[in-house]
Scaffold this active site. Sequence first.
Site, short mmCIF file in Angstrom:
data_model
loop_
_atom_site.label_atom_id
_atom_site.label_comp_id
_atom_site.label_asym_id
_atom_site.label_seq_id
_atom_site.Cartn_x
_atom_site.Cartn_y
_atom_site.Cartn_z
CG LEU A 157 10.35 50.71 58.28
CD1 LEU A 157 11.50 50.50 57.66
CD2 LEU A 157 10.22 49.74 59.07
CD GLU A 170 9.43 55.04 62.52
OE1 GLU A 170 8.55 54.16 61.74
OE2 GLU A 170 10.55 55.21 62.14
CE1 TYR A 198 15.59 46.06 61.02
CE2 TYR A 198 13.95 44.40 61.97
CZ TYR A 198 14.46 45.82 61.86
OH TYR A 198 13.83 46.45 62.82
N1 PDD Z 1 9.74 46.65 63.33
N2 PDD Z 1 8.73 51.53 62.39
C1 PDD Z 1 9.78 51.20 62.87
C2 PDD Z 1 11.03 51.84 63.37
C3 PDD Z 1 9.79 49.70 63.05
O1 PDD Z 1 11.15 48.95 63.23
C4 PDD Z 1 8.75 48.94 62.34
C5 PDD Z 1 8.89 47.24 62.21
C6 PDD Z 1 7.89 49.54 61.75
C7 PDD Z 1 6.55 48.78 61.29
O2 PDD Z 1 6.71 48.11 60.23
P1 PDD Z 1 5.93 46.82 59.62
O3 PDD Z 1 4.53 47.14 59.79
O4 PDD Z 1 6.54 46.65 58.26
O5 PDD Z 1 6.36 45.44 60.64
C8 PDD Z 1 7.73 50.92 61.87
C9 PDD Z 1 9.61 45.07 63.16
C10 PDD Z 1 8.62 44.55 63.57
C11 PDD Z 1 10.98 44.97 64.33
O6 PDD Z 1 11.91 45.50 64.36
O7 PDD Z 1 10.70 44.03 65.00
#
Ligand code: PDD
Length: 287
Positions: A207, A183, A33
């Site tokens: 991630l 994280e 996703y």
């Molecule tokens: N989550 N780490 C994890 C485990 C995440 O699920 C996310 C993003 C991030 C940040 O990634 P980005 O900057 O690309 O959004 C880091 C999304 C927003 C969610 O699950 O809703």
Amino acid sequence: MTRTVYVNGNYLPENEATISIFDRGFLMADAVYEVTSVLDGKLLDYAGHEARLQRSLSELGMANPCTAEELLQVHRDLVEKNGIVNGLIYLQISRGNGGDRSFIFPDAATVPSTIVLFTQDVPDLANPPAASKGIKVIAFEDLRWGRRDIKTVQLLWPSLAKMAAKKAGCDDAFFVMDGLVTEGSSNNAYIVKGGKIITRPLSNDILHGITRAALLTYAAEAQMVVEERPFTIEEAKSADEAFITGASTFVMPVIEVDGATIGSGTPGPVAKRLRELYLSEGRKAAI
Ligand code: PDD
């Protein structure tokens, strides 16, 4: 207004959109996703999200049912059809309906992937109350699988972490592995010490956040010092500042880590500056 969603090539009212109970996303969490934010009707960091989607798919040997041009068009169509000014677009691609439940992947030549996109309207996305107050996080053992660099829909452990945080009267959790913060439960984690921004380097342990990548570029351009190294939960508890980044939160100050107040217990100057920087630069680059 009934929300319009996208399922396998069709725009449908949300209550008419269906996928099979045999879909592997549902049965096996065999799906990836992306979440892309929308500000002023425009897509933030879209190229990064599209590139990471392709990487997640290729790491799992899954086909993308859309071309890059089609995907961008679907994002824009959904923004328009749903009148989204500020909000989020969720995209999910699964390995499709393989018929009977089986651990073995179906043949991609005959079983197409399933693609679903929908919007979430978030009028105060750019200025939620939490951004000026800061959030509180708990420490939570990181027991996820070892390929956290792939953005899969296996989100049960992050959900358990967020539920534990809620039960503790907090907002989120920092995952901890071998004493080191990996994280946040759905975001990347940072601390600030002596003016330096410290965050864990990229690896399969986290991630590869798209907001993280953009923010680190903007911070370097603004001559801010960034150190990519792991930090302990104890360091986080005694940091000058802490914050998280993600597509739905941008830069969000953290004012408490596992019961310890960070700095003065209010959002610190570095996190505030980075939030402003990300929003102003992100808006300029939005498409
Ligand atoms: N989550 N780490 C994890 C485990 C995440 O699920 C996310 C993003 C991030 C940040 O990634 P980005 O900057 O690309 O959004 C880091 C999304 C927003 C969610 O699950 O809703």
